[in-house]
Design an enzyme around this catalytic site. Structure first.
Site, PDB file in Angstrom:
ATOM      1  N   THR A 253      34.677 110.338 105.099  1.00 28.75           N
ATOM      2  CA  THR A 253      35.891 111.082 105.430  1.00 28.75           C
ATOM      3  C   THR A 253      36.963 110.833 104.383  1.00 28.75           C
ATOM      4  O   THR A 253      36.964 109.788 103.726  1.00 28.75           O
ATOM      5  CB  THR A 253      36.438 110.661 106.815  1.00 28.75           C
ATOM      6  OG1 THR A 253      37.647 111.384 107.092  1.00 28.75           O
ATOM      7  CG2 THR A 253      36.749 109.187 106.892  1.00 28.75           C
ATOM      8  N   GLY A 254      37.891 111.807 104.245  1.00 21.01           N
ATOM      9  CA  GLY A 254      39.045 111.588 103.381  1.00 21.01           C
ATOM     10  C   GLY A 254      40.229 111.076 104.199  1.00 21.01           C
ATOM     11  O   GLY A 254      41.307 110.865 103.653  1.00 21.01           O
TER      12      GLY A 254
ATOM     13  N   ASP B  44      34.116 115.397 113.092  1.00 21.93           N
ATOM     14  CA  ASP B  44      34.784 116.678 112.947  1.00 21.93           C
ATOM     15  C   ASP B  44      35.586 116.915 114.219  1.00 21.93           C
ATOM     16  O   ASP B  44      35.080 116.705 115.325  1.00 21.93           O
ATOM     17  CB  ASP B  44      33.761 117.795 112.726  1.00 21.93           C
ATOM     18  CG  ASP B  44      34.383 118.973 112.000  1.00 21.93           C
ATOM     19  OD1 ASP B  44      35.310 118.765 111.192  1.00 21.93           O
ATOM     20  OD2 ASP B  44      33.956 120.106 112.240  1.00 21.93           O
TER      21      ASP B  44
ATOM     22  N   ASP C 154      49.726 116.402 116.785  1.00 21.45           N
ATOM     23  CA  ASP C 154      50.217 115.493 117.829  1.00 21.45           C
ATOM     24  C   ASP C 154      51.574 115.887 118.428  1.00 21.45           C
ATOM     25  O   ASP C 154      51.746 115.799 119.643  1.00 21.45           O
ATOM     26  CB  ASP C 154      50.276 114.051 117.306  1.00 21.45           C
ATOM     27  CG  ASP C 154      48.899 113.400 117.270  1.00 21.45           C
ATOM     28  OD1 ASP C 154      47.995 113.898 117.981  1.00 21.45           O
ATOM     29  OD2 ASP C 154      48.730 112.410 116.550  1.00 21.45           O
TER      30      ASP C 154
ATOM     31  N   LYS D  93      47.661 106.114 122.106  1.00 25.42           N
ATOM     32  CA  LYS D  93      46.943 107.346 121.777  1.00 25.42           C
ATOM     33  C   LYS D  93      45.435 107.088 121.710  1.00 25.42           C
ATOM     34  O   LYS D  93      44.653 107.843 122.272  1.00 25.42           O
ATOM     35  CB  LYS D  93      47.443 107.917 120.440  1.00 25.42           C
ATOM     36  CG  LYS D  93      46.722 109.211 120.061  1.00 25.42           C
ATOM     37  CD  LYS D  93      47.049 109.719 118.690  1.00 25.42           C
ATOM     38  CE  LYS D  93      45.946 110.663 118.246  1.00 25.42           C
ATOM     39  NZ  LYS D  93      46.126 111.132 116.869  1.00 25.42           N
TER      40      LYS D  93
ATOM     41  N   HIS E 243      40.512 112.012 122.025  1.00 29.89           N
ATOM     42  CA  HIS E 243      39.198 112.623 121.858  1.00 29.89           C
ATOM     43  C   HIS E 243      38.317 111.766 120.944  1.00 29.89           C
ATOM     44  O   HIS E 243      37.156 111.501 121.250  1.00 29.89           O
ATOM     45  CB  HIS E 243      39.373 114.029 121.283  1.00 29.89           C
ATOM     46  CG  HIS E 243      40.279 114.116 120.099  1.00 29.89           C
ATOM     47  ND1 HIS E 243      41.501 113.506 120.056  1.00 29.89           N
ATOM     48  CD2 HIS E 243      40.133 114.725 118.891  1.00 29.89           C
ATOM     49  CE1 HIS E 243      42.070 113.731 118.890  1.00 29.89           C
ATOM     50  NE2 HIS E 243      41.259 114.477 118.159  1.00 29.89           N
TER      51      HIS E 243
HETATM   52  P1  ITT Z   1      37.769 114.783 107.044  1.00 31.99           P
HETATM   53  O1  ITT Z   1      37.842 114.337 105.609  1.00 31.99           O
HETATM   54  O2  ITT Z   1      37.066 113.756 107.903  1.00 31.99           O
HETATM   55  O3  ITT Z   1      37.212 116.186 107.236  1.00 31.99           O
HETATM   56  P2  ITT Z   1      40.275 115.932 108.084  1.00 31.99           P
HETATM   57  O4  ITT Z   1      41.617 115.261 108.326  1.00 31.99           O
HETATM   58  O5  ITT Z   1      40.204 117.118 107.174  1.00 31.99           O
HETATM   59  O6  ITT Z   1      39.298 114.759 107.575  1.00 31.99           O
HETATM   60  P3  ITT Z   1      38.990 117.571 110.164  1.00 31.99           P
HETATM   61  O7  ITT Z   1      38.286 118.394 109.131  1.00 31.99           O
HETATM   62  O8  ITT Z   1      38.169 116.991 111.278  1.00 31.99           O
HETATM   63  O9  ITT Z   1      39.719 116.282 109.510  1.00 31.99           O
HETATM   64  O10 ITT Z   1      40.210 118.434 110.697  1.00 31.99           O
HETATM   65  C1  ITT Z   1      40.778 118.162 111.897  1.00 31.99           C
HETATM   66  C2  ITT Z   1      42.074 118.955 112.113  1.00 31.99           C
HETATM   67  O11 ITT Z   1      42.521 118.679 113.424  1.00 31.99           O
HETATM   68  C3  ITT Z   1      43.207 118.526 111.164  1.00 31.99           C
HETATM   69  O12 ITT Z   1      44.127 119.591 111.033  1.00 31.99           O
HETATM   70  C4  ITT Z   1      43.855 117.387 111.935  1.00 31.99           C
HETATM   71  O13 ITT Z   1      45.228 117.206 111.604  1.00 31.99           O
HETATM   72  C5  ITT Z   1      43.683 117.874 113.387  1.00 31.99           C
HETATM   73  N1  ITT Z   1      43.467 116.702 114.249  1.00 31.99           N
HETATM   74  C6  ITT Z   1      42.308 116.029 114.411  1.00 31.99           C
HETATM   75  N2  ITT Z   1      42.489 114.968 115.204  1.00 31.99           N
HETATM   76  C7  ITT Z   1      43.797 114.979 115.522  1.00 31.99           C
HETATM   77  C8  ITT Z   1      44.615 114.119 116.274  1.00 31.99           C
HETATM   78  O14 ITT Z   1      44.122 113.025 116.838  1.00 31.99           O
HETATM   79  N3  ITT Z   1      45.913 114.403 116.393  1.00 31.99           N
HETATM   80  C9  ITT Z   1      46.441 115.500 115.803  1.00 31.99           C
HETATM   81  N4  ITT Z   1      45.755 116.365 115.056  1.00 31.99           N
HETATM   82  C10 ITT Z   1      44.426 116.100 114.907  1.00 31.99           C
END
Ligand code: ITT
Length: 209
Positions: A6-7, A63, A170, A188, A193
């Site tokens: 992950t990034g 994801d 959030d 949190k 989730h």
């Molecule tokens: P990766 O490198 O793991 O893909 P990412 O931050 O791009 O990291 P995702 O592709 O899973 O993560 O995108 C998830 C989206 O949902 C992203 O816009 C997050 O800000 C939002 N999101 C995920 N979990 C969240 C949380 O706990 N609270 C608020 N927003 C969340």
């Protein structure tokens, strides 16, 4: 040792709290397939990452996304794109005129490892998610690699932005009277989730031992 691909450092911090082994962050950019199904996206990413990183250590990817009931699940798998293009305030304004403001954060953690090290009959983890869903946790085996997926979800409502904590959506996601951005990280994590999906992975790993 688990490689978490992950990034997003926040995801790795949460994983370290839940999992019994050392967790190393790996910033490998796997191909995110176009799909409405988070489990399919995460499982493909975990399988590709496992091969690309040498196939000798377990690999996890996560994801996640925000699914708004009145918008037929939008932005769902496109949550990262929508956050960065539209922004969370405009998403809130899109939902405001609707009668129904309910939404869910959903997370899928996919764990890939050598199929020989997996007992497929082991229980697939706790089932304490508070949402109905047609996604099932499960293990698929292909070419000697097993991929196990774990889902976590938390339900809430889309509200005008409140709070300075957390990240992403959030501030506009309210659960039990407070937005996620109005909670400490520990508060949190206890209901999130991602926390729920990671807890299921931890249970499953313990059942494998
Ligand atoms: P990766 O490198 O793991 O893909 P990412 O931050 O791009 O990291 P995702 O592709 O899973 O993560 O995108 C998830 C989206 O949902 C992203 O816009 C997050 O800000 C939002 N999101 C995920 N979990 C969240 C949380 O706990 N609270 C608020 N927003 C969340």
């Amino acid at each position: 040792m688990l490689r978490f691909v992950t990034g997003n450092e926040g995801k790795v911090r949460e994983a370290r709290e839940y999992l019994p082994m050392d967790v190393e962050q790996v910033d490998y950019d796997y191909v995110e397939v176009q799909s409405d199904d988070l489990a399919a996206i995460a499982a493909r990413g975990a399988r590709e990452s496992f091969h690309e990183l040498g196939g000798d250590q377990p690999v996890a990817v996560e994801d996640s996304g925000l699914f708004v009931d009145a918008l037929a699940g939008f932005p769902g798998p496109y949550s990262a794109y929508v956050e960065h293009s539209l922004g969370i305030e405009r998403l809130h304004r899109l939902v405001e005129p609707e009668d129904d403001h309910r939404a869910a954060f959903r997370s899928i953690v996919a764990y890939a490892t050598d199929a020989d090290s997996v007992d497929e009959a082991a229980p697939s983890g706790r089932s304490d998610t508070d949402t109905s869903t047609d996604w099932h946790d499960g293990v698929t085996v292909e070419d000697g690699v097993a991929v196990a997926t774990f889902e976590g979800a938390v339900r809430g409502e889309i509200v005008p932005p409140r709070g300075d904590g957390g990240f992403g959506y959030d501030p506009i996601f309210e659960h039990d009277g407070r937005t996620m951005a109005e909670r400490s990280t520990a508060e949190k994590n206890a209901i999130s989730h991602r926390g729920r999906a990671l807890a299921k992975l931890a249970d499953w790993l313990a059942a494998q031992a």
